[in-house]
Scaffold this motif. Structure first.
Motif, PDB file in Angstrom:
ATOM      1  N   GLY A 210       1.019  -1.464   0.040  1.00  0.00           N
ATOM      2  CA  GLY A 210       0.027  -0.006   0.256  1.00  0.00           C
ATOM      3  C   GLY A 210       1.287   1.242   0.222  1.00  0.00           C
ATOM      4  O   GLY A 210       0.615   2.352  -0.354  1.00  0.00           O
ATOM      5  N   VAL A 211       1.862   1.611   0.628  1.00  0.00           N
ATOM      6  CA  VAL A 211       2.923   2.788   1.124  1.00  0.00           C
ATOM      7  C   VAL A 211       3.881   2.511  -0.169  1.00  0.00           C
ATOM      8  O   VAL A 211       3.799   3.747  -0.916  1.00  0.00           O
ATOM      9  N   TRP A 212       3.673   1.654  -1.384  1.00  0.00           N
ATOM     10  CA  TRP A 212       4.736   1.546  -2.423  1.00  0.00           C
ATOM     11  C   TRP A 212       3.444   2.259  -3.355  1.00  0.00           C
ATOM     12  O   TRP A 212       4.206   3.077  -4.379  1.00  0.00           O
ATOM     13  N   LEU A 213       2.845   1.664  -3.774  1.00  0.00           N
ATOM     14  CA  LEU A 213       1.083   2.305  -4.156  1.00  0.00           C
ATOM     15  C   LEU A 213       1.414   3.470  -4.134  1.00  0.00           C
ATOM     16  O   LEU A 213       0.695   4.359  -5.032  1.00  0.00           O
ATOM     17  N   GLY A 214       1.280   3.544  -3.065  1.00  0.00           N
ATOM     18  CA  GLY A 214       0.979   5.475  -2.277  1.00  0.00           C
ATOM     19  C   GLY A 214       1.892   6.236  -3.109  1.00  0.00           C
ATOM     20  O   GLY A 214       1.114   7.350  -3.684  1.00  0.00           O
ATOM     21  N   LEU A 215       3.170   6.151  -3.094  1.00  0.00           N
ATOM     22  CA  LEU A 215       4.450   6.520  -3.671  1.00  0.00           C
ATOM     23  C   LEU A 215       4.232   6.440  -5.293  1.00  0.00           C
ATOM     24  O   LEU A 215       4.495   7.266  -5.360  1.00  0.00           O
ATOM     25  N   ALA A 216       3.572   5.828  -5.814  1.00  0.00           N
ATOM     26  CA  ALA A 216       4.088   5.494  -6.791  1.00  0.00           C
ATOM     27  C   ALA A 216       2.811   6.529  -7.815  1.00  0.00           C
ATOM     28  O   ALA A 216       2.734   6.874  -8.543  1.00  0.00           O
ATOM     29  N   PHE A 217       1.784   6.565  -7.008  1.00  0.00           N
ATOM     30  CA  PHE A 217       0.577   7.320  -6.941  1.00  0.00           C
ATOM     31  C   PHE A 217       1.256   8.970  -6.876  1.00  0.00           C
ATOM     32  O   PHE A 217       1.468   9.504  -8.143  1.00  0.00           O
ATOM     33  N   GLY A 218       2.191   9.297  -6.104  1.00  0.00           N
ATOM     34  CA  GLY A 218       2.341  10.573  -5.753  1.00  0.00           C
ATOM     35  C   GLY A 218       3.675  11.018  -6.731  1.00  0.00           C
ATOM     36  O   GLY A 218       3.523  11.901  -7.701  1.00  0.00           O
ATOM     37  N   ILE A 219       4.631   9.741  -7.161  1.00  0.00           N
ATOM     38  CA  ILE A 219       4.843  10.185  -8.160  1.00  0.00           C
ATOM     39  C   ILE A 219       5.022  10.392  -9.613  1.00  0.00           C
ATOM     40  O   ILE A 219       5.357  11.274  -9.707  1.00  0.00           O
ATOM     41  N   THR A 220       3.651   9.793 -10.034  1.00  0.00           N
ATOM     42  CA  THR A 220       2.768  10.120 -10.804  1.00  0.00           C
ATOM     43  C   THR A 220       2.423  11.198 -10.709  1.00  0.00           C
ATOM     44  O   THR A 220       2.459  12.289 -12.639  1.00  0.00           O
ATOM     45  N   VAL A 221       1.821  12.055  -9.969  1.00  0.00           N
ATOM     46  CA  VAL A 221       1.155  13.426 -10.187  1.00  0.00           C
ATOM     47  C   VAL A 221       1.766  14.170 -10.182  1.00  0.00           C
ATOM     48  O   VAL A 221       2.275  14.776 -11.060  1.00  0.00           O
ATOM     49  N   LEU A 222       3.448  13.877  -9.365  1.00  0.00           N
ATOM     50  CA  LEU A 222       4.651  15.059  -9.913  1.00  0.00           C
ATOM     51  C   LEU A 222       5.034  15.300 -11.385  1.00  0.00           C
ATOM     52  O   LEU A 222       5.404  16.034 -11.766  1.00  0.00           O
ATOM     53  N   ALA A 223       5.152  13.587 -12.024  1.00  0.00           N
ATOM     54  CA  ALA A 223       5.574  13.562 -13.671  1.00  0.00           C
ATOM     55  C   ALA A 223       4.465  13.949 -14.466  1.00  0.00           C
ATOM     56  O   ALA A 223       5.674  15.175 -15.347  1.00  0.00           O
ATOM     57  N   SER A 224       3.093  14.058 -13.997  1.00  0.00           N
ATOM     58  CA  SER A 224       1.998  14.141 -14.701  1.00  0.00           C
ATOM     59  C   SER A 224       1.926  15.968 -15.239  1.00  0.00           C
ATOM     60  O   SER A 224       1.423  16.265 -16.354  1.00  0.00           O
ATOM     61  N   GLY A 225       2.385  16.386 -13.616  1.00  0.00           N
ATOM     62  CA  GLY A 225       2.221  17.695 -14.364  1.00  0.00           C
ATOM     63  C   GLY A 225       0.957  18.038 -13.584  1.00  0.00           C
ATOM     64  O   GLY A 225       0.488  19.689 -13.485  1.00  0.00           O
ATOM     65  N   ASP A 226       0.023  16.904 -13.177  1.00  0.00           N
ATOM     66  CA  ASP A 226      -1.212  17.191 -12.414  1.00  0.00           C
ATOM     67  C   ASP A 226      -0.872  18.055 -10.545  1.00  0.00           C
ATOM     68  O   ASP A 226      -2.106  19.006 -10.621  1.00  0.00           O
ATOM     69  N   ALA A 227       0.553  18.551 -10.816  1.00  0.00           N
ATOM     70  CA  ALA A 227       0.626  19.586  -9.114  1.00  0.00           C
ATOM     71  C   ALA A 227       1.744  20.343  -9.631  1.00  0.00           C
ATOM     72  O   ALA A 227       1.927  21.505  -8.987  1.00  0.00           O
ATOM     73  N   SER A 228       1.142  20.799 -10.609  1.00  0.00           N
ATOM     74  CA  SER A 228       2.078  22.164 -11.958  1.00  0.00           C
ATOM     75  C   SER A 228       1.230  23.676 -10.798  1.00  0.00           C
ATOM     76  O   SER A 228       2.279  24.705 -10.862  1.00  0.00           O
ATOM     77  N   SER A 229       0.186  23.724 -10.486  1.00  0.00           N
ATOM     78  CA  SER A 229      -0.273  24.849  -9.900  1.00  0.00           C
ATOM     79  C   SER A 229       0.999  25.318  -8.898  1.00  0.00           C
ATOM     80  O   SER A 229       0.709  26.208  -8.299  1.00  0.00           O
ATOM     81  N   PHE A 230       1.169  24.205  -8.050  1.00  0.00           N
ATOM     82  CA  PHE A 230       1.578  24.169  -6.538  1.00  0.00           C
ATOM     83  C   PHE A 230       2.964  24.514  -6.675  1.00  0.00           C
ATOM     84  O   PHE A 230       4.034  24.556  -5.762  1.00  0.00           O
ATOM     85  N   LEU A 231       3.700  23.510  -7.691  1.00  0.00           N
ATOM     86  CA  LEU A 231       4.980  23.519  -7.892  1.00  0.00           C
ATOM     87  C   LEU A 231       5.736  24.657  -8.388  1.00  0.00           C
ATOM     88  O   LEU A 231       6.866  24.703  -8.003  1.00  0.00           O
TER      89      LEU A 231
END
Length: 193
Positions: free
Chosen positions: A54-75
């Motif tokens: 679960g922790v690994w899958l959550g981290l994979a989710f977070g990494i994908t959010v960052l890589a996809s640009g979905d967090a660009s307004s906050f970045l």
């Protein structure tokens, strides 16, 4: 195939599902953010393979959010704060889903899956709101004021998480127990052959 190999293959498969769902989910928007359909495979993967999965899958989710640009307004506002918030919220979603599942599954696996399906979006959203308060409050106050809202807290609840959270919670509660049950039934059928 031994149990360890099955777990590695299973977690790898769920990792791929998380990445694909996050990338596809970034196109489904309600308000300023995309709906996190990836919480479903996080809950299911955690139920099947344990807390560390679960922790690994959550981290994979977070990494994908960052890589996809979905967090660009906050970045654009705070890079370290965004990275910490996004990775922590994903890991927390998997961790809390796993802890709740482990605790409740001793009595009933369906109830454990439902409880885990609640814990996952609550942890994800809770850490996101905490990260907003710690790293982005001046910016959020500006966003709220631009919409004519006096309270940044109201803006955070109604605009940043409101509908998304309710949608994620309901979808998790409905689909996760069904998917875990179907996988369990499928596994039993394979063992009978």
């Amino acid at each position: 195939m031994n149990a360890k190999t099955k777990k590695i293959v299973g977690v790898a498969l769920f990792t791929a599902i998380v990445v694909v769902l996050q990338l596809l989910g970034s196109f489904i928007r309600f308000g300023p953010f995309s709906i996190s359909l990836v919480l479903i495979p996080i809950v299911v993967g955690t139920a099947l393979y344990g807390i560390s999965a679960g922790v690994w899958l959550g981290l994979a989710f977070g990494i994908t959010v960052l890589a996809s640009g979905d967090a660009s307004s906050f970045l654009a506002v705070n890079v370290p704060g965004t990275i910490i918030t996004v990775l922590l919220k994903g890991a927390a979603a998997g961790l809390f889903a796993g802890l709740v599942y482990k605790l409740v599954s001793k009595k009933n696996t369906t109830a454990a899956t439902i409880a885990s399906a609640v814990a996952c979006p609550v942890a994800n959203t809770g850490v996101f709101l905490l990260g907003c308060a710690v790293f982005f409050m001046p910016t959020i106050e500006g966003w709220a004021a631009a919409l004519g809202m006096e309270s940044a807290g109201t803006y955070m609840i109604t605009t940043l998480v409101g509908f998304n959270f309710v949608f994620e919670l309901l979808v998790n509660i409905i689909l996760c127990p069904v998917i875990v049950r179907l996988i369990s039934l499928g596994s039993k059928q394979l063992k009978l052959r």
